[in-house]
Design a protein around this motif. Sequence first.
Motif, PDB file in Angstrom:
ATOM      1  N   VAL A 177       0.876  -1.166   0.000  1.00 51.90           N
ATOM      2  CA  VAL A 177       0.000   0.000   0.000  1.00 51.90           C
ATOM      3  C   VAL A 177       0.915   1.218   0.000  1.00 51.90           C
ATOM      4  O   VAL A 177       1.698   1.416   0.928  1.00 51.90           O
ATOM      5  CB  VAL A 177      -0.915   0.017   1.232  1.00 51.90           C
ATOM      6  N   ASP A 178       0.840   2.010  -1.049  1.00 52.58           N
ATOM      7  CA  ASP A 178       1.735   3.161  -1.196  1.00 52.58           C
ATOM      8  C   ASP A 178       1.185   4.367  -0.439  1.00 52.58           C
ATOM      9  O   ASP A 178       0.705   5.351  -1.018  1.00 52.58           O
ATOM     10  CB  ASP A 178       1.928   3.501  -2.676  1.00 52.58           C
ATOM     11  N   ARG A 179       1.269   4.288   0.876  1.00 51.17           N
ATOM     12  CA  ARG A 179       0.784   5.361   1.739  1.00 51.17           C
ATOM     13  C   ARG A 179       1.728   6.558   1.651  1.00 51.17           C
ATOM     14  O   ARG A 179       2.944   6.413   1.720  1.00 51.17           O
ATOM     15  CB  ARG A 179       0.713   4.856   3.180  1.00 51.17           C
ATOM     16  N   ALA A 180       1.168   7.738   1.490  1.00 53.20           N
ATOM     17  CA  ALA A 180       1.989   8.943   1.396  1.00 53.20           C
ATOM     18  C   ALA A 180       2.770   9.159   2.687  1.00 53.20           C
ATOM     19  O   ALA A 180       2.349   8.754   3.776  1.00 53.20           O
ATOM     20  CB  ALA A 180       1.108  10.156   1.116  1.00 53.20           C
ATOM     21  N   ALA A 181       3.917   9.808   2.561  1.00 52.24           N
ATOM     22  CA  ALA A 181       4.767  10.045   3.729  1.00 52.24           C
ATOM     23  C   ALA A 181       4.154  11.055   4.694  1.00 52.24           C
ATOM     24  O   ALA A 181       4.440  11.025   5.897  1.00 52.24           O
ATOM     25  CB  ALA A 181       6.140  10.531   3.268  1.00 52.24           C
ATOM     26  N   ALA A 182       3.306  11.938   4.197  1.00 53.30           N
ATOM     27  CA  ALA A 182       2.681  12.958   5.033  1.00 53.30           C
ATOM     28  C   ALA A 182       1.345  13.372   4.427  1.00 53.30           C
ATOM     29  O   ALA A 182       1.103  13.181   3.228  1.00 53.30           O
ATOM     30  CB  ALA A 182       3.596  14.183   5.155  1.00 53.30           C
ATOM     31  N   TYR A 183       0.483  13.949   5.260  1.00 57.59           N
ATOM     32  CA  TYR A 183      -0.855  14.340   4.817  1.00 57.59           C
ATOM     33  C   TYR A 183      -0.798  15.263   3.607  1.00 57.59           C
ATOM     34  O   TYR A 183      -1.559  15.096   2.647  1.00 57.59           O
ATOM     35  CB  TYR A 183      -1.585  15.026   5.975  1.00 57.59           C
ATOM     36  N   ASP A 184       0.107  16.241   3.627  1.00 54.27           N
ATOM     37  CA  ASP A 184       0.149  17.218   2.547  1.00 54.27           C
ATOM     38  C   ASP A 184       0.822  16.697   1.279  1.00 54.27           C
ATOM     39  O   ASP A 184       0.942  17.422   0.293  1.00 54.27           O
ATOM     40  CB  ASP A 184       0.823  18.518   3.008  1.00 54.27           C
ATOM     41  N   GLU A 185       1.260  15.424   1.292  1.00 58.22           N
ATOM     42  CA  GLU A 185       1.838  14.806   0.107  1.00 58.22           C
ATOM     43  C   GLU A 185       0.852  13.866  -0.581  1.00 58.22           C
ATOM     44  O   GLU A 185       1.181  13.222  -1.576  1.00 58.22           O
ATOM     45  CB  GLU A 185       3.115  14.046   0.469  1.00 58.22           C
ATOM     46  N   ARG A 186      -0.360  13.802  -0.076  1.00 61.02           N
ATOM     47  CA  ARG A 186      -1.366  12.921  -0.664  1.00 61.02           C
ATOM     48  C   ARG A 186      -1.925  13.532  -1.939  1.00 61.02           C
ATOM     49  O   ARG A 186      -2.076  14.743  -2.045  1.00 61.02           O
ATOM     50  CB  ARG A 186      -2.522  12.705   0.317  1.00 61.02           C
ATOM     51  N   TRP A 187      -2.234  12.685  -2.919  1.00 59.05           N
ATOM     52  CA  TRP A 187      -2.923  13.167  -4.113  1.00 59.05           C
ATOM     53  C   TRP A 187      -4.307  12.534  -4.268  1.00 59.05           C
ATOM     54  O   TRP A 187      -5.013  12.785  -5.231  1.00 59.05           O
ATOM     55  CB  TRP A 187      -2.072  12.951  -5.366  1.00 59.05           C
ATOM     56  N   SER A 188      -4.702  11.744  -3.275  1.00 56.06           N
ATOM     57  CA  SER A 188      -6.052  11.194  -3.184  1.00 56.06           C
ATOM     58  C   SER A 188      -6.286  10.832  -1.727  1.00 56.06           C
ATOM     59  O   SER A 188      -5.332  10.691  -0.949  1.00 56.06           O
ATOM     60  CB  SER A 188      -6.201   9.950  -4.071  1.00 56.06           C
ATOM     61  N   ASP A 189      -7.555  10.666  -1.342  1.00 57.52           N
ATOM     62  CA  ASP A 189      -7.828  10.181   0.007  1.00 57.52           C
ATOM     63  C   ASP A 189      -7.650   8.673   0.115  1.00 57.52           C
ATOM     64  O   ASP A 189      -7.725   8.121   1.217  1.00 57.52           O
ATOM     65  CB  ASP A 189      -9.220  10.605   0.484  1.00 57.52           C
ATOM     66  N   HIS A 190      -7.396   7.998  -1.002  1.00 57.87           N
ATOM     67  CA  HIS A 190      -7.035   6.584  -1.030  1.00 57.87           C
ATOM     68  C   HIS A 190      -5.555   6.447  -1.381  1.00 57.87           C
ATOM     69  O   HIS A 190      -4.969   7.322  -2.020  1.00 57.87           O
ATOM     70  CB  HIS A 190      -7.840   5.831  -2.094  1.00 57.87           C
ATOM     71  N   SER A 191      -4.970   5.321  -0.984  1.00 56.05           N
ATOM     72  CA  SER A 191      -3.594   5.015  -1.392  1.00 56.05           C
ATOM     73  C   SER A 191      -3.612   3.876  -2.412  1.00 56.05           C
ATOM     74  O   SER A 191      -4.465   2.981  -2.339  1.00 56.05           O
ATOM     75  CB  SER A 191      -2.752   4.593  -0.185  1.00 56.05           C
ATOM     76  N   PRO A 192      -2.663   3.885  -3.347  1.00 56.87           N
ATOM     77  CA  PRO A 192      -2.591   2.794  -4.319  1.00 56.87           C
ATOM     78  C   PRO A 192      -2.269   1.456  -3.656  1.00 56.87           C
ATOM     79  O   PRO A 192      -1.492   1.387  -2.692  1.00 56.87           O
ATOM     80  CB  PRO A 192      -1.441   3.223  -5.243  1.00 56.87           C
ATOM     81  N   VAL A 193      -2.871   0.404  -4.189  1.00 60.62           N
ATOM     82  CA  VAL A 193      -2.550  -0.967  -3.803  1.00 60.62           C
ATOM     83  C   VAL A 193      -1.795  -1.595  -4.974  1.00 60.62           C
ATOM     84  O   VAL A 193      -2.328  -1.662  -6.082  1.00 60.62           O
ATOM     85  CB  VAL A 193      -3.822  -1.775  -3.479  1.00 60.62           C
ATOM     86  N   VAL A 194      -0.567  -2.024  -4.727  1.00 59.18           N
ATOM     87  CA  VAL A 194       0.333  -2.471  -5.796  1.00 59.18           C
ATOM     88  C   VAL A 194       0.766  -3.911  -5.537  1.00 59.18           C
ATOM     89  O   VAL A 194       1.301  -4.211  -4.463  1.00 59.18           O
ATOM     90  CB  VAL A 194       1.576  -1.565  -5.894  1.00 59.18           C
ATOM     91  N   VAL A 195       0.526  -4.779  -6.514  1.00 59.48           N
ATOM     92  CA  VAL A 195       0.815  -6.204  -6.345  1.00 59.48           C
ATOM     93  C   VAL A 195       1.602  -6.716  -7.568  1.00 59.48           C
ATOM     94  O   VAL A 195       1.266  -6.379  -8.699  1.00 59.48           O
ATOM     95  CB  VAL A 195      -0.483  -7.035  -6.174  1.00 59.48           C
ATOM     96  N   ASP A 196       2.615  -7.529  -7.310  1.00 58.92           N
ATOM     97  CA  ASP A 196       3.371  -8.200  -8.362  1.00 58.92           C
ATOM     98  C   ASP A 196       2.917  -9.643  -8.476  1.00 58.92           C
ATOM     99  O   ASP A 196       2.816 -10.358  -7.454  1.00 58.92           O
ATOM    100  CB  ASP A 196       4.875  -8.176  -8.052  1.00 58.92           C
ATOM    101  N   TYR A 197       2.634 -10.083  -9.705  1.00 55.97           N
ATOM    102  CA  TYR A 197       2.209 -11.446  -9.990  1.00 55.97           C
ATOM    103  C   TYR A 197       3.231 -12.081 -10.933  1.00 55.97           C
ATOM    104  O   TYR A 197       3.456 -11.587 -12.037  1.00 55.97           O
ATOM    105  CB  TYR A 197       0.833 -11.453 -10.654  1.00 55.97           C
ATOM    106  N   ALA A 198       3.829 -13.183 -10.517  1.00 56.45           N
ATOM    107  CA  ALA A 198       4.834 -13.876 -11.344  1.00 56.45           C
ATOM    108  C   ALA A 198       4.117 -14.879 -12.239  1.00 56.45           C
ATOM    109  O   ALA A 198       3.983 -16.059 -11.919  1.00 56.45           O
ATOM    110  CB  ALA A 198       5.860 -14.582 -10.459  1.00 56.45           C
ATOM    111  N   ILE A 199       3.633 -14.395 -13.370  1.00 54.59           N
ATOM    112  CA  ILE A 199       2.939 -15.285 -14.327  1.00 54.59           C
ATOM    113  C   ILE A 199       3.595 -15.172 -15.687  1.00 54.59           C
ATOM    114  O   ILE A 199       4.295 -14.203 -15.984  1.00 54.59           O
ATOM    115  CB  ILE A 199       1.448 -14.944 -14.439  1.00 54.59           C
TER     116      ILE A 199
END
Length: 279
Positions: free
Chosen positions: A257-279
Amino acid sequence: MPSDSPIRIASVNVNGVRAAFRKGMGEWLAGRDVDILALQEVRASTDDLTALLGDEWSVVHDPATAKGRAGVAIASRSAAHIHRVELGHDDHDTAGRWLEADYEVGDRIITVVSTYVPSGEADSPKQVEKYRFLDAMSERMSQLPRESELAVVVGDLNVGHRTLDIKNWKGNVKRAGFLPDERAYFDRFMGAEGDEGYNAGAGFGWVDVGRRFAGEVPGPYTWWSQRGKAFDTDTGWRIDYQLATGPLAAAVTSYAVDRAAAYDERWSDHSPVVVDYAI
């Protein structure tokens, strides 16, 4: 799309893609090496979206019927093999909330669904509409594993499945997003907490990749209210998911979960969910 390295799939509710890019989404994307990007609450035209992402991305987009509302999209480094937007009955408007696309990865096909479940409101017509959407979603999720061995449903699902998914769950048991009837849908998707086979083949067989990877710990949360100090105190909700079929879940090599380092660095009220799949 080549298959000699993991496929990185990122999903995020951007809360308006034009505003997100103004606040720094482009810089995040440029440094994240994403192969497939699923977006929710795009709230922009297809032309706006493709202009922001650039020529290197192939985009499929399902805007909402009402201008400036909802909207889901999937962008990838290679074109979609096929995409579909139908969900449920014709009398139920799901535009801007469910988008499927198939991608070729080597000699295999992966199906990616970007979805934005309505937020609802307890004891109101909005909640009735949310249940109608969840009914249609359940029907489709019971079918998908039979049609595509490698499938993943990602997005803002607007439900915390378990008490681990909401920091202040006791204060939210009567609110939309944590109602027992809402959580029961997720029991059907991947099994109920404590059941034999929970998140390992129970229910419709879907696997909550975030819970499997993080383990039995609070969160990691993906959304925080813009009000008060919710972000600073990590008083959040985990409502953004990647739900994978069993074979695809077995190929996960990383989850973040790519949570921003600080409140004022957010670009959405959600954080990206990033997953790697070895296929």
